[in-house]
Design a protein around this motif. Structure first.
Motif, PDB file in Angstrom:
ATOM      1  N   THR A 105     -26.545  17.372 -15.124  1.00 47.33           N
ATOM      2  CA  THR A 105     -26.966  15.949 -15.496  1.00 47.33           C
ATOM      3  C   THR A 105     -25.292  16.271 -14.260  1.00 47.33           C
ATOM      4  O   THR A 105     -24.242  16.036 -14.878  1.00 47.33           O
ATOM      5  CB  THR A 105     -26.833  15.246 -16.977  1.00 47.33           C
ATOM      6  OG1 THR A 105     -27.623  15.767 -17.712  1.00 47.33           O
ATOM      7  CG2 THR A 105     -26.385  14.525 -15.979  1.00 47.33           C
ATOM      8  N   ASP A 106     -25.342  15.294 -13.566  1.00 46.89           N
ATOM      9  CA  ASP A 106     -24.619  14.529 -12.958  1.00 46.89           C
ATOM     10  C   ASP A 106     -23.724  13.512 -13.209  1.00 46.89           C
ATOM     11  O   ASP A 106     -24.766  12.381 -13.336  1.00 46.89           O
ATOM     12  CB  ASP A 106     -24.888  14.565 -11.242  1.00 46.89           C
ATOM     13  CG  ASP A 106     -23.712  13.574 -10.556  1.00 46.89           C
ATOM     14  OD1 ASP A 106     -22.325  13.402 -11.481  1.00 46.89           O
ATOM     15  OD2 ASP A 106     -23.679  13.827  -9.307  1.00 46.89           O
ATOM     16  N   THR A 147     -17.296   7.757  -2.368  1.00 46.61           N
ATOM     17  CA  THR A 147     -17.987   8.852  -3.733  1.00 46.61           C
ATOM     18  C   THR A 147     -17.421   9.911  -2.716  1.00 46.61           C
ATOM     19  O   THR A 147     -17.409  10.065  -2.257  1.00 46.61           O
ATOM     20  CB  THR A 147     -19.794   8.593  -4.064  1.00 46.61           C
ATOM     21  OG1 THR A 147     -20.486   9.888  -2.606  1.00 46.61           O
ATOM     22  CG2 THR A 147     -19.647   7.217  -4.188  1.00 46.61           C
ATOM     23  N   SER A 156     -22.945  10.757 -10.945  1.00 40.62           N
ATOM     24  CA  SER A 156     -23.515   9.741 -10.117  1.00 40.62           C
ATOM     25  C   SER A 156     -24.902   8.771 -11.110  1.00 40.62           C
ATOM     26  O   SER A 156     -24.750   7.694 -10.647  1.00 40.62           O
ATOM     27  CB  SER A 156     -24.843  11.118  -9.626  1.00 40.62           C
ATOM     28  OG  SER A 156     -25.910  10.075  -9.138  1.00 40.62           O
ATOM     29  N   SER A 171     -18.871  14.505  -2.970  1.00 43.94           N
ATOM     30  CA  SER A 171     -19.876  15.380  -2.758  1.00 43.94           C
ATOM     31  C   SER A 171     -18.867  16.104  -3.809  1.00 43.94           C
ATOM     32  O   SER A 171     -20.314  16.901  -4.771  1.00 43.94           O
ATOM     33  CB  SER A 171     -20.106  15.594  -1.541  1.00 43.94           C
ATOM     34  OG  SER A 171     -18.962  16.148  -1.133  1.00 43.94           O
ATOM     35  N   SER A 172     -18.136  16.572  -4.141  1.00 46.84           N
ATOM     36  CA  SER A 172     -17.672  17.395  -5.446  1.00 46.84           C
ATOM     37  C   SER A 172     -16.372  16.920  -6.556  1.00 46.84           C
ATOM     38  O   SER A 172     -16.207  15.783  -5.868  1.00 46.84           O
ATOM     39  CB  SER A 172     -16.984  18.820  -4.166  1.00 46.84           C
ATOM     40  OG  SER A 172     -15.708  18.378  -4.314  1.00 46.84           O
ATOM     41  N   ARG A 216     -19.623  16.390 -12.489  1.00 50.96           N
ATOM     42  CA  ARG A 216     -21.204  16.526 -11.310  1.00 50.96           C
ATOM     43  C   ARG A 216     -21.948  17.523 -12.395  1.00 50.96           C
ATOM     44  O   ARG A 216     -23.140  17.489 -11.919  1.00 50.96           O
ATOM     45  CB  ARG A 216     -20.522  16.532 -10.241  1.00 50.96           C
ATOM     46  CG  ARG A 216     -19.833  15.685  -9.746  1.00 50.96           C
ATOM     47  CD  ARG A 216     -19.409  15.641  -8.580  1.00 50.96           C
ATOM     48  NE  ARG A 216     -18.975  14.411  -7.718  1.00 50.96           N
ATOM     49  CZ  ARG A 216     -17.525  13.728  -8.143  1.00 50.96           C
ATOM     50  NH1 ARG A 216     -16.961  14.606  -9.058  1.00 50.96           N
ATOM     51  NH2 ARG A 216     -17.435  12.488  -7.625  1.00 50.96           N
ATOM     52  N   ASP A 217     -21.561  18.438 -12.774  1.00 45.39           N
ATOM     53  CA  ASP A 217     -22.891  19.391 -13.882  1.00 45.39           C
ATOM     54  C   ASP A 217     -22.354  19.361 -14.937  1.00 45.39           C
ATOM     55  O   ASP A 217     -22.042  20.687 -15.653  1.00 45.39           O
ATOM     56  CB  ASP A 217     -22.091  20.830 -12.968  1.00 45.39           C
ATOM     57  CG  ASP A 217     -23.266  21.740 -13.465  1.00 45.39           C
ATOM     58  OD1 ASP A 217     -24.314  21.587 -14.070  1.00 45.39           O
ATOM     59  OD2 ASP A 217     -23.456  22.623 -12.975  1.00 45.39           O
ATOM     60  N   ASP A 236     -16.651  20.200 -14.828  1.00 45.56           N
ATOM     61  CA  ASP A 236     -16.971  19.562 -13.707  1.00 45.56           C
ATOM     62  C   ASP A 236     -17.878  17.864 -14.339  1.00 45.56           C
ATOM     63  O   ASP A 236     -18.921  18.822 -15.078  1.00 45.56           O
ATOM     64  CB  ASP A 236     -18.019  20.740 -12.712  1.00 45.56           C
ATOM     65  CG  ASP A 236     -18.331  19.670 -10.879  1.00 45.56           C
ATOM     66  OD1 ASP A 236     -18.047  18.523 -11.780  1.00 45.56           O
ATOM     67  OD2 ASP A 236     -18.757  20.500 -10.251  1.00 45.56           O
ATOM     68  N   LYS A 253     -26.782  14.163 -23.511  1.00 50.15           N
ATOM     69  CA  LYS A 253     -27.006  13.147 -22.211  1.00 50.15           C
ATOM     70  C   LYS A 253     -28.876  12.396 -22.387  1.00 50.15           C
ATOM     71  O   LYS A 253     -27.601  11.443 -21.380  1.00 50.15           O
ATOM     72  CB  LYS A 253     -28.389  14.451 -21.544  1.00 50.15           C
ATOM     73  CG  LYS A 253     -26.926  14.927 -20.879  1.00 50.15           C
ATOM     74  CD  LYS A 253     -27.733  16.570 -19.648  1.00 50.15           C
ATOM     75  CE  LYS A 253     -27.848  17.452 -20.950  1.00 50.15           C
ATOM     76  NZ  LYS A 253     -28.443  19.006 -20.124  1.00 50.15           N
TER      77      LYS A 253
END
Length: 409
Positions: A348-349, A364, A352, A366-367, A343-344, A341, A317
């Protein structure tokens, strides 16, 4: 993949007199690059000097966004499309895109193929995609592969990213042949080490040396696996094979399988691949590790990648935050290929974080549900590889290195 460009090393090796020695990942180079001499275009991703990687990092960012269901800003797409020359090719970066390209414009296959993948992914750019594909076809070597630029010998990384571009554009790579009837898969097979080479068996070389000998190269292998699979930057997850051993054969399937076996064995040793930067004893190469995870997952399924992916979640990261859009894209591709995923990513996303390196996207998600559907189909239509090349700034001088490690074990 370090999804990274293959041969901008050409310039680097001239600069430092060390042909064949690649010392930094594309993303590491971007983080170390000096501040831009001119104002950065508002549509460009990343804050580092884009001279050697502007088109490359933009292309990876757009493909990564498309992979996770993000619609990029129109000006980001327009900027990339505006970098194309009338002959269909792309240079690494053109500071004055309104100025016509001429004989001094350094077109390269890596930037061209990456841009084709990105413009095909975002859609609505059929004309630019077709011109880019035409340029690639005209640049194909007699052995079926591609070099960094017209007239240069084929290498595994350039060949693989070109194959990914053909697939993204709806072409069948098996039908794109040189004047001697050779395909990109033929070129990759010629760079594969036989199983009899022991621990190096199944690996791909970047290029043969001057005596025609092949040396195992992890980054070229990661790119070559995706090329042999007929995939690009963002492949889906593959199916676990019956055996994880190297098996003799020169088919595209054998090249992909054996290359993945080699990479898996490398990852099993330390969970990560080592950097070849001088003085970096036992230092991880985060980008090359992400590329290897992507390639192994695409060819062999996720079982053999779980521990290394977890290692990336714990350790990569900071590297991505420092180095920017191409690094975030590589990690997103690894997450996508392994069914995780993005986004996880260890909290850390990645999506984003990538979005924040450039103009605000048009929309964008959201999931990751939409991207999960893409992953489940096992396809790699929006496609890596490689890599690729970028640059690193050394003390008192900016040395350009390929992101692809020709000598990496």
């Amino acid at each position: 993949m370090n999804i990274r460009r293959s041969a901008a090393l050409v310039a680097a090796t001239v600069a430092i007199g060390a042909m064949g020695a690649q010392a930094a990942t594309a993303d590491d180079a971007a983080s170390a690059s000096p501040s831009p001499k001119t104002a950065l275009p508002s549509g460009l991703y990343g804050k580092g000097d884009p001279t050697f990687d502007g088109v490359w990092r933009q292309s990876l960012a757009l493909v990564a966004q498309d992979t996770v269901g993000v619609k990029p800003a129109q000006k980001a797409v327009d900027w990339l499309a505006g970098q194309q020359c009338e002959n269909g090719g792309f240079a690494a970066f053109r500071a004055e895109p309104t100025k016509p390209c001429d004989t001094k414009t350094k077109i390269d296959s890596n930037a061209t193929a990456a841009a084709v993948q990105a413009l095909a992914a975002v859609g609505g750019r059929d004309g630019e995609v077709a011109k880019g594909v035409d340029r690639l076809k005209k640049s194909q070597n007699a052995d079926g592969g591609w070099g960094y630029s017209l007239g240069m010998d084929s290498d595994a990384n350039s060949t693989s990213v070109a194959i990914g571009a053909l697939v993204a554009a709806g072409e069948k790579p098996s039908e794109v042949k040189s004047g001697k009837g050779k395909t990109g898969a033929d070129a990759l097979a010629s760079l594969a080490l036989p199983c009899a080479k022991g621990k190096d068996g199944g690996a791909l070389a970047y290029q043969p040396d001057k005596k025609g000998r092949l040396a195992a190269n992890a980054d070229a292998t990661a790119a070559g696996v995706l090329g042999a699979l007929g995939a690009g930057f963002a492949p889906g997850k593959g199916t676990a094979p019956d055996t994880y051993t190297c098996e003799d054969g020169k088919s595209a399937e054998a090249v992909a399988h054996n290359g993945a076996v080699y990479l898996q064995n490398q990852l099993d040793t330390h969970l990560y691949l080592k950097s070849q930067l001088a003085g970096s004893t036992d230092q991880p190469d985060y980008g090359n590790t992400a590329d290897a995870v992507t390639a192994v997952a695409a060819a062999e399924g996720v079982k053999a990648t779980k521990d290394s992916y977890t290692w990336l979640e714990k350790n990569a990261k900071g590297w991505a935050a420092q180095t920017g859009p191409a690094a975030y894209a590589e990690l997103i591709f690894a997450a996508h290929a392994t069914g995780n995923d993005p986004r996880d990513f260890g909290g850390t996303d990645l999506v984003s974080a990538l979005n924040k390196t450039g103009p605000e996207p048009a929309s964008t998600k959201s999931s990751a549900s939409d991207s999960d559907e893409k992953k489940d189909d096992g396809g790699g239509g929006t496609n890596w590889w490689i890599i690729g090349v970028m640059f690193i700034a050394a003390v008192g001088a900016g040395f350009l290195f390929s992101g692809r490690k020709k000598q990496q074990p």
